[in-house]
Motif scaffolding. Structure first.
Motif, PDB file in Angstrom:
ATOM      1  N   VAL A  51       0.765  -1.128   0.040  1.00  0.00           N
ATOM      2  CA  VAL A  51       0.056   0.217   0.058  1.00  0.00           C
ATOM      3  C   VAL A  51       0.897   1.179   0.076  1.00  0.00           C
ATOM      4  N   ASP A  52       0.752   2.053  -1.193  1.00  0.00           N
ATOM      5  CA  ASP A  52       1.488   3.358  -1.070  1.00  0.00           C
ATOM      6  C   ASP A  52       0.683   4.565  -1.128  1.00  0.00           C
ATOM      7  N   VAL A  53       0.982   5.353  -0.103  1.00  0.00           N
ATOM      8  CA  VAL A  53       0.061   6.595   0.154  1.00  0.00           C
ATOM      9  C   VAL A  53       0.602   7.673  -1.022  1.00  0.00           C
ATOM     10  N   ILE A  54      -0.234   7.869  -1.783  1.00  0.00           N
ATOM     11  CA  ILE A  54       0.443   9.078  -3.012  1.00  0.00           C
ATOM     12  C   ILE A  54       0.131  10.371  -2.456  1.00  0.00           C
ATOM     13  N   ARG A  55      -1.199  10.757  -1.741  1.00  0.00           N
ATOM     14  CA  ARG A  55      -1.486  12.174  -1.459  1.00  0.00           C
ATOM     15  C   ARG A  55      -2.634  12.106  -0.329  1.00  0.00           C
ATOM     16  N   GLU A  56      -2.240  13.204   0.596  1.00  0.00           N
ATOM     17  CA  GLU A  56      -2.946  12.885   1.955  1.00  0.00           C
ATOM     18  C   GLU A  56      -3.150  14.446   2.137  1.00  0.00           C
ATOM     19  N   GLU A  57      -4.619  14.681   2.370  1.00  0.00           N
ATOM     20  CA  GLU A  57      -4.852  16.196   2.807  1.00  0.00           C
ATOM     21  C   GLU A  57      -5.746  16.132   3.766  1.00  0.00           C
ATOM     22  N   GLU A  58      -6.381  17.308   4.339  1.00  0.00           N
ATOM     23  CA  GLU A  58      -7.339  17.254   5.367  1.00  0.00           C
ATOM     24  C   GLU A  58      -8.418  16.094   5.112  1.00  0.00           C
ATOM     25  N   ASP A  59      -9.056  16.198   4.116  1.00  0.00           N
ATOM     26  CA  ASP A  59     -10.312  15.492   4.082  1.00  0.00           C
ATOM     27  C   ASP A  59     -10.216  14.425   2.938  1.00  0.00           C
ATOM     28  N   THR A  60      -9.044  14.469   2.046  1.00  0.00           N
ATOM     29  CA  THR A  60      -8.952  13.423   0.873  1.00  0.00           C
ATOM     30  C   THR A  60      -7.687  12.711   1.218  1.00  0.00           C
ATOM     31  N   LEU A  61      -7.842  11.451   0.581  1.00  0.00           N
ATOM     32  CA  LEU A  61      -6.581  10.419   0.665  1.00  0.00           C
ATOM     33  C   LEU A  61      -6.483   9.819  -0.520  1.00  0.00           C
ATOM     34  N   GLU A  62      -5.362   9.837  -1.232  1.00  0.00           N
ATOM     35  CA  GLU A  62      -5.123   8.934  -2.559  1.00  0.00           C
ATOM     36  C   GLU A  62      -4.065   7.773  -2.156  1.00  0.00           C
ATOM     37  N   PHE A  63      -4.335   6.510  -2.474  1.00  0.00           N
ATOM     38  CA  PHE A  63      -3.031   5.687  -2.244  1.00  0.00           C
ATOM     39  C   PHE A  63      -3.441   4.662  -3.144  1.00  0.00           C
ATOM     40  N   ASP A  64      -2.488   3.774  -3.368  1.00  0.00           N
ATOM     41  CA  ASP A  64      -2.190   2.589  -4.214  1.00  0.00           C
ATOM     42  C   ASP A  64      -2.347   1.298  -3.222  1.00  0.00           C
ATOM     43  N   MET A  65      -3.131   0.474  -3.835  1.00  0.00           N
ATOM     44  CA  MET A  65      -3.079  -1.021  -3.272  1.00  0.00           C
ATOM     45  C   MET A  65      -2.916  -1.897  -4.427  1.00  0.00           C
ATOM     46  N   VAL A  66      -1.609  -2.636  -4.286  1.00  0.00           N
ATOM     47  CA  VAL A  66      -1.009  -3.302  -5.199  1.00  0.00           C
ATOM     48  C   VAL A  66      -1.164  -4.916  -4.827  1.00  0.00           C
ATOM     49  N   ALA A  82     -20.661   2.077   3.295  1.00  0.00           N
ATOM     50  CA  ALA A  82     -21.763   1.552   3.753  1.00  0.00           C
ATOM     51  C   ALA A  82     -21.849   0.980   5.207  1.00  0.00           C
ATOM     52  N   GLU A  83     -20.526   0.568   5.518  1.00  0.00           N
ATOM     53  CA  GLU A  83     -20.592  -0.075   7.044  1.00  0.00           C
ATOM     54  C   GLU A  83     -19.380   0.523   7.948  1.00  0.00           C
ATOM     55  N   VAL A  84     -18.701   1.781   7.616  1.00  0.00           N
ATOM     56  CA  VAL A  84     -18.145   2.323   8.842  1.00  0.00           C
ATOM     57  C   VAL A  84     -19.002   3.168   9.280  1.00  0.00           C
ATOM     58  N   PRO A  85     -19.158   3.003  10.649  1.00  0.00           N
ATOM     59  CA  PRO A  85     -20.303   3.867  11.379  1.00  0.00           C
ATOM     60  C   PRO A  85     -19.906   5.288  11.376  1.00  0.00           C
ATOM     61  N   THR A  86     -21.215   6.254  11.732  1.00  0.00           N
ATOM     62  CA  THR A  86     -20.967   7.408  12.082  1.00  0.00           C
ATOM     63  C   THR A  86     -22.106   7.890  12.786  1.00  0.00           C
ATOM     64  N   MET A  87     -21.912   9.268  13.453  1.00  0.00           N
ATOM     65  CA  MET A  87     -23.153   9.598  14.237  1.00  0.00           C
ATOM     66  C   MET A  87     -24.069  10.813  13.104  1.00  0.00           C
ATOM     67  N   ALA A  88     -25.321  10.720  13.214  1.00  0.00           N
ATOM     68  CA  ALA A  88     -26.247  11.405  12.496  1.00  0.00           C
ATOM     69  C   ALA A  88     -27.349  11.601  13.124  1.00  0.00           C
ATOM     70  N   ILE A 315     -16.254  14.066   9.127  1.00  0.00           N
ATOM     71  CA  ILE A 315     -16.547  13.431  10.496  1.00  0.00           C
ATOM     72  C   ILE A 315     -15.362  12.772  11.006  1.00  0.00           C
ATOM     73  N   LEU A 316     -14.675  11.928  10.280  1.00  0.00           N
ATOM     74  CA  LEU A 316     -13.458  11.422  10.668  1.00  0.00           C
ATOM     75  C   LEU A 316     -12.419  11.574   9.583  1.00  0.00           C
ATOM     76  N   PRO A 317     -11.092  11.892  10.054  1.00  0.00           N
ATOM     77  CA  PRO A 317      -9.999  11.903   8.911  1.00  0.00           C
ATOM     78  C   PRO A 317      -9.898  10.686   7.913  1.00  0.00           C
ATOM     79  N   PRO A 318      -9.704  10.756   6.601  1.00  0.00           N
ATOM     80  CA  PRO A 318      -9.549   9.809   5.628  1.00  0.00           C
ATOM     81  C   PRO A 318      -8.856   8.508   6.068  1.00  0.00           C
ATOM     82  N   ASP A 319      -7.786   8.947   6.764  1.00  0.00           N
ATOM     83  CA  ASP A 319      -6.747   7.650   7.151  1.00  0.00           C
ATOM     84  C   ASP A 319      -7.401   7.024   8.106  1.00  0.00           C
ATOM     85  N   VAL A 320      -8.108   7.612   9.017  1.00  0.00           N
ATOM     86  CA  VAL A 320      -8.987   6.822   9.951  1.00  0.00           C
ATOM     87  C   VAL A 320     -10.126   5.777   9.392  1.00  0.00           C
ATOM     88  N   LEU A 321     -10.994   6.418   8.278  1.00  0.00           N
ATOM     89  CA  LEU A 321     -11.623   5.702   7.805  1.00  0.00           C
ATOM     90  C   LEU A 321     -11.118   4.667   7.058  1.00  0.00           C
TER      91      LEU A 321
END
Length: 346
Positions: A51-66, A82-88, A315-321
């Motif tokens: 897994v290679d992280v290409i770009r990480e910003e506050e709310d966006t994450l781009e990574f390669d999964m090879v 559909a399955e990572v929980p949040t509060m709403a 709600i959560l940072p993309p790396d946490v998601l």
């Protein structure tokens, strides 16, 4: 040798032609290709997977999964959606609503406002529970009334000058602690992710007074619980120039692809095209419109190289998601193994 090259292409590349796509289906299963051992091996998988992280910003994450199959990549994407929980907001208690927005529309709008609250701090609410407790419910209040501005200029027609509180924003939602939540979360800052989400417009005398209960849920139950704005993947582009392309043809080729994909070098006084960064291309297949170029370029995608793009709702940072999605996928695999162990073999 040519047959082996053709086999390698079929195994490793999805080829885009002028009128279709070849090698779409996975074919690397045991016994399909003579001379290839395609039986799954954990050691070989661990060596190839990365897994290679290409770009990480506050709310966006781009990574390669090879090194994975399309089924795993798609399962990972669907878990993110559909399955990572949040509060709403789940329940809205309307005490007063004299705006032009109907109660049910207002409740729907409130439910879609992303709430900045870590769902890992809460439990799922019991079905049928109307009250909620401090461990499974967040309570918000929205109480606002529109009034005239007595100091507004008589000739003014601007609502921002004529009225106070005529625009109801998400920033007007305030957290009302339940039970001992103040002690449980002393440093908490539960609030909407964005303060400038417009909820309703009011005129003098109109008001909104509602109480909201936020609960933990997943996107499979309702889209408002989905933690991502987008979660998508695509295969890594692979562009091959089959022979040198020079001068005017090189300039035409460069225009056929996304900016940055093809660059032109000056070699011995000639303009020569080369592939600079195939990753940037979106594969419009514009090159196939040019008779002199379409047989000089091979467009393909690397079969087991996935480029993931994850955009969080905040709600959560993309790396946490991503890490939470991996944990959920691991849990699914473990439950499946447990089911296999519990089945009696006859």
């Amino acid at each position: 040798m040519a047959a082996r090259r053709a086999t390698e292409e079929m195994r490793d590349r999805v080829v885009l032609g002028e009128f279709g796509v070849r090698n779409v289906h996975t074919t690397d299963f045991p016994g399909n290709y003579p001379g290839y051992d395609d039986a799954w091996d954990q050691r070989r998988f661990e060596e190839a997977f990365r897994v290679d992280v290409i770009r990480e910003e506050e709310d966006t994450l781009e990574f390669d999964m090879v090194g994975i199959d399309a089924a795993i990549a798609n399962a990972f994407r669907r878990i993110l959606l559909a399955e990572v929980p949040t509060m709403a907001v789940e329940k809205v208690f309307v005490y007063n609503n004299t705006s032009i927005v109907q109660d049910e529309i207002l409740a729907h709008r409130l439910g879609l406002i992303p709430i900045r609250a870590d769902p890992r701090l809460f439990e799922y609410r019991n079905q049928g529970d109307q009250e909620g407790t401090e461990i499974d419910t967040l309570q918000f209040q929205l109480k606002i009334k529109c009034k005239r501005n007595p100091h507004a200029a008589k000739e003014s027609s601007d609502p921002d000058e004529l009225y106070f509180n005529h625009k109801v924003y998400s920033k007007h939602m305030t957290w009302v602690p339940l039970g001992n939540q103040t002690d449980l979360f002393p440093d908490a800052d539960f609030r909407p992710v964005h303060d400038d989400i417009l909820i309703a417009l009011l005129r003098p005398g109109q008001e909104i007074d509602v109480l909201m209960h936020c609960v933990k849920g997943i996107g499979k139950d309702h889209a408002k619980f989905s933690p991502v704005a987008t979660a998508s993947y695509r295969l890594l582009p692979d562009i091959t120039l089959l022979q040198p392309i020079e001068d005017e043809a090189a300039e035409t080729l460069q225009k056929c692809f996304s900016p940055g994909v093809i660059e032109i070098q000056n070699i011995n006084g000639k303009k020569v095209a080369r592939v600079a960064n195939a990753r940037l291309d979106t594969f419009s297949r514009e090159v196939f419109r040019h008779e002199g170029l379409k047989n000089l370029v091979r467009l393909a995608r690397v079969r087991n190289h996935y480029i993931f793009s994850v955009e969080s709702t905040g709600i959560l940072p993309p790396d946490v998601l991503v890490s939470e999605a991996i944990k959920i996928l691991m849990g699914k695999c473990q439950r499946f193994l447990n089911e296999l162990d519990s089945v009696s073999m006859e």
